[in-house]
Scaffold this motif. Structure first.
Motif, PDB file in Angstrom:
ATOM      1  N   SER A   1     -26.938   7.269 -19.283  1.00  0.00           N
ATOM      2  CA  SER A   1     -26.995   5.844 -19.754  1.00  0.00           C
ATOM      3  C   SER A   1     -27.992   4.978 -19.084  1.00  0.00           C
ATOM      4  N   GLN A   2     -28.209   3.914 -20.076  1.00  0.00           N
ATOM      5  CA  GLN A   2     -29.298   2.885 -19.561  1.00  0.00           C
ATOM      6  C   GLN A   2     -28.408   2.047 -18.394  1.00  0.00           C
ATOM      7  N   ASN A   3     -27.306   2.101 -18.396  1.00  0.00           N
ATOM      8  CA  ASN A   3     -26.507   0.973 -17.526  1.00  0.00           C
ATOM      9  C   ASN A   3     -24.945   1.836 -17.291  1.00  0.00           C
ATOM     10  N   PRO A   4     -25.012   2.902 -16.658  1.00  0.00           N
ATOM     11  CA  PRO A   4     -23.723   3.653 -16.646  1.00  0.00           C
ATOM     12  C   PRO A   4     -22.593   3.099 -15.810  1.00  0.00           C
ATOM     13  N   GLY A   5     -22.759   2.037 -15.074  1.00  0.00           N
ATOM     14  CA  GLY A   5     -21.563   1.508 -14.300  1.00  0.00           C
ATOM     15  C   GLY A   5     -21.247   2.013 -13.254  1.00  0.00           C
ATOM     16  N   VAL A   6     -20.506   1.633 -12.209  1.00  0.00           N
ATOM     17  CA  VAL A   6     -20.336   2.191 -11.199  1.00  0.00           C
ATOM     18  C   VAL A   6     -18.704   1.688 -10.583  1.00  0.00           C
ATOM     19  N   ILE A   7     -17.984   2.492 -10.223  1.00  0.00           N
ATOM     20  CA  ILE A   7     -16.487   1.871  -9.951  1.00  0.00           C
ATOM     21  C   ILE A   7     -16.294   2.617  -8.214  1.00  0.00           C
ATOM     22  N   THR A   8     -16.648   2.081  -7.304  1.00  0.00           N
ATOM     23  CA  THR A   8     -16.246   2.424  -5.956  1.00  0.00           C
ATOM     24  C   THR A   8     -14.456   2.404  -5.897  1.00  0.00           C
ATOM     25  N   ILE A   9     -14.026   3.522  -5.643  1.00  0.00           N
ATOM     26  CA  ILE A   9     -12.498   3.358  -5.607  1.00  0.00           C
ATOM     27  C   ILE A   9     -11.847   2.644  -4.625  1.00  0.00           C
ATOM     28  N   ALA A  10     -12.476   2.987  -3.389  1.00  0.00           N
ATOM     29  CA  ALA A  10     -11.857   1.984  -2.253  1.00  0.00           C
ATOM     30  C   ALA A  10     -11.875   0.394  -2.488  1.00  0.00           C
ATOM     31  N   ASN A  11     -13.139   0.033  -2.768  1.00  0.00           N
ATOM     32  CA  ASN A  11     -13.414  -1.312  -3.013  1.00  0.00           C
ATOM     33  C   ASN A  11     -12.595  -1.948  -4.204  1.00  0.00           C
ATOM     34  N   ALA A  12     -12.489  -0.936  -5.309  1.00  0.00           N
ATOM     35  CA  ALA A  12     -11.806  -1.462  -6.411  1.00  0.00           C
ATOM     36  C   ALA A  12     -10.227  -1.672  -6.359  1.00  0.00           C
ATOM     37  N   VAL A  13      -9.543  -0.513  -5.478  1.00  0.00           N
ATOM     38  CA  VAL A  13      -8.153  -0.577  -5.225  1.00  0.00           C
ATOM     39  C   VAL A  13      -7.753  -1.553  -4.167  1.00  0.00           C
ATOM     40  N   PHE A  14      -8.449  -1.666  -3.077  1.00  0.00           N
ATOM     41  CA  PHE A  14      -8.236  -2.479  -1.748  1.00  0.00           C
ATOM     42  C   PHE A  14      -9.044  -3.616  -1.868  1.00  0.00           C
ATOM     43  N   GLY A  15      -9.974  -3.920  -2.749  1.00  0.00           N
ATOM     44  CA  GLY A  15     -10.701  -5.160  -2.519  1.00  0.00           C
ATOM     45  C   GLY A  15     -10.669  -5.975  -3.967  1.00  0.00           C
ATOM     46  N   SER A  16      -9.766  -5.847  -4.878  1.00  0.00           N
ATOM     47  CA  SER A  16      -9.863  -6.301  -6.183  1.00  0.00           C
ATOM     48  C   SER A  16      -9.611  -7.904  -5.866  1.00  0.00           C
ATOM     49  N   ASN A  17     -10.077  -8.573  -6.822  1.00  0.00           N
ATOM     50  CA  ASN A  17      -9.898  -9.941  -6.983  1.00  0.00           C
ATOM     51  C   ASN A  17      -9.225 -10.611  -8.322  1.00  0.00           C
ATOM     52  N   PRO A  18      -8.111 -10.968  -8.357  1.00  0.00           N
ATOM     53  CA  PRO A  18      -7.254 -11.160  -6.903  1.00  0.00           C
ATOM     54  C   PRO A  18      -6.598  -9.870  -6.494  1.00  0.00           C
ATOM     55  N   PRO A  19      -6.027  -9.864  -5.295  1.00  0.00           N
ATOM     56  CA  PRO A  19      -5.668  -8.519  -4.934  1.00  0.00           C
ATOM     57  C   PRO A  19      -4.399  -7.800  -5.534  1.00  0.00           C
ATOM     58  N   ILE A  20      -4.277  -6.532  -5.288  1.00  0.00           N
ATOM     59  CA  ILE A  20      -3.243  -5.723  -6.007  1.00  0.00           C
ATOM     60  C   ILE A  20      -2.044  -6.114  -5.026  1.00  0.00           C
ATOM     61  N   ASN A  21      -0.872  -6.407  -5.648  1.00  0.00           N
ATOM     62  CA  ASN A  21       0.411  -6.265  -4.934  1.00  0.00           C
ATOM     63  C   ASN A  21       0.735  -5.316  -3.774  1.00  0.00           C
ATOM     64  N   PRO A  22       0.621  -5.593  -2.606  1.00  0.00           N
ATOM     65  CA  PRO A  22       1.142  -4.370  -1.665  1.00  0.00           C
ATOM     66  C   PRO A  22       2.179  -3.378  -1.925  1.00  0.00           C
ATOM     67  N   ASP A  23       3.215  -3.663  -2.619  1.00  0.00           N
ATOM     68  CA  ASP A  23       4.192  -2.828  -3.168  1.00  0.00           C
ATOM     69  C   ASP A  23       3.710  -1.721  -4.048  1.00  0.00           C
ATOM     70  N   VAL A  24       2.810  -2.202  -4.966  1.00  0.00           N
ATOM     71  CA  VAL A  24       2.083  -1.201  -5.852  1.00  0.00           C
ATOM     72  C   VAL A  24       1.356  -0.240  -5.150  1.00  0.00           C
ATOM     73  N   LEU A  25       0.411  -0.841  -4.326  1.00  0.00           N
ATOM     74  CA  LEU A  25      -0.336   0.185  -3.390  1.00  0.00           C
ATOM     75  C   LEU A  25       0.383   1.081  -2.474  1.00  0.00           C
ATOM     76  N   ALA A  26       1.622   0.424  -1.968  1.00  0.00           N
ATOM     77  CA  ALA A  26       2.221   1.299  -0.910  1.00  0.00           C
ATOM     78  C   ALA A  26       2.958   2.495  -1.725  1.00  0.00           C
ATOM     79  N   LYS A  27       3.314   2.326  -2.864  1.00  0.00           N
ATOM     80  CA  LYS A  27       3.987   3.351  -3.375  1.00  0.00           C
ATOM     81  C   LYS A  27       3.074   4.237  -4.357  1.00  0.00           C
ATOM     82  N   ALA A  28       2.028   3.776  -4.712  1.00  0.00           N
ATOM     83  CA  ALA A  28       0.992   4.646  -5.258  1.00  0.00           C
ATOM     84  C   ALA A  28       0.237   5.767  -4.155  1.00  0.00           C
TER      85      ALA A  28
END
Length: 226
Positions: A179-206
């Motif tokens: 792809s000319q612009n394949p994009g990248v999603i770093t898993i840890a950054n996306a899950v634990f560093g989202s803006n705004p943050p994901i609710n901790p109850d969601v992360l704890a259960k997931a």
């Protein structure tokens, strides 16, 4: 009536298949379509405005600097130098890009991530890398390999993958992406560093972790807004 119904179903399926195909970089219908930032006289193609092909120059297809090591003095010990349509405007509509990845001696990591719009083919030119990818649900099979200079490994489009330096010296790899612009999603950054943050109850259960553990990785986790 039955034949008309069959034709209609076939047409719907064909339209659906075409819509899926359009999710990826389309095949160009011209020699090139050099991207420009000025939209005054440009034509919008595949997310970019294109200059008049008569005004294209050699520098539109050129990039210099992949011989220079990237700075690996960071938390993960790796550095990715990207060469996509933003660095080479002539890549627009051509469906390909390139990266150089530098790894610090033992422990340098390109963390688990995905490229939502491109398959990656990696070539190791220096050092020893432990690489792998995980298939989609429900199997989540892990495919891994230890790579040495000259070895090549493929990471299918959209799948989580990683590279880890297990050698005592630095490592260097180059990768091409479909792809000319394949994009990248770093898993840890996306899950634990989202803006705004994901609710901790969601992360704890997931992740099946206690909320106190989640707060260590994501101290600013937000609450659910009604």
């Amino acid at each position: 009536m039955k034949r008309i119904h069959s034709i209609l179903v076939a047409f719907i399926l064909l339209a659906f298949a075409c819509s899926l195909a359009s999710a990826f970089d389309p095949s160009p219908l011209q020699d090139f379509c050099v991207a420009i930032n000025d939209n005054k006289d440009g034509v919008f193609v595949n997310g970019k405005f294109c200059k008049d092909p008569k005004l294209a120059v050699a520098d539109d297809f050129f990039f210099s600097g992949l011989n220079k090591p990237g700075n690996t003095s960071n938390l993960v010990g790796s550095n990715v130098t990207t060469v996509n349509v933003d660095q080479i405007p002539g890549l627009n509509t051509l469906g390909i890009s390139l990266v150089r990845i530098d790894f610090a001696p033992y422990g340098g990591l390109n963390p688990p991530h995905t490229h939502p719009r491109g398959t990656e083919i990696l070539l190791v030119v220096e050092g020893t890398l432990y690489v792998g990818f995980v298939t989609s649900n429900p199997d989540n099979r892990l495919f891994t390999k230890v790579l040495h200079p000259g070895d090549v490994f493929v990471f299918p489009i959209g799948l989580i993958h990683f590279q880890f330096n297990i050698g005592e010296t630095k490592a260097v790899a180059f990768a091409g992406l479909s792809s000319q612009n394949p994009g990248v999603i770093t898993i840890a950054n996306a899950v634990f560093g989202s803006n705004p943050p994901i609710n901790p109850d969601v992360l704890a259960k997931a992740f099946q972790l206690d909320k106190t553990v989640i707060s260590i990785f994501s101290p600013d986790s937000g609450q659910i807004n009604e």
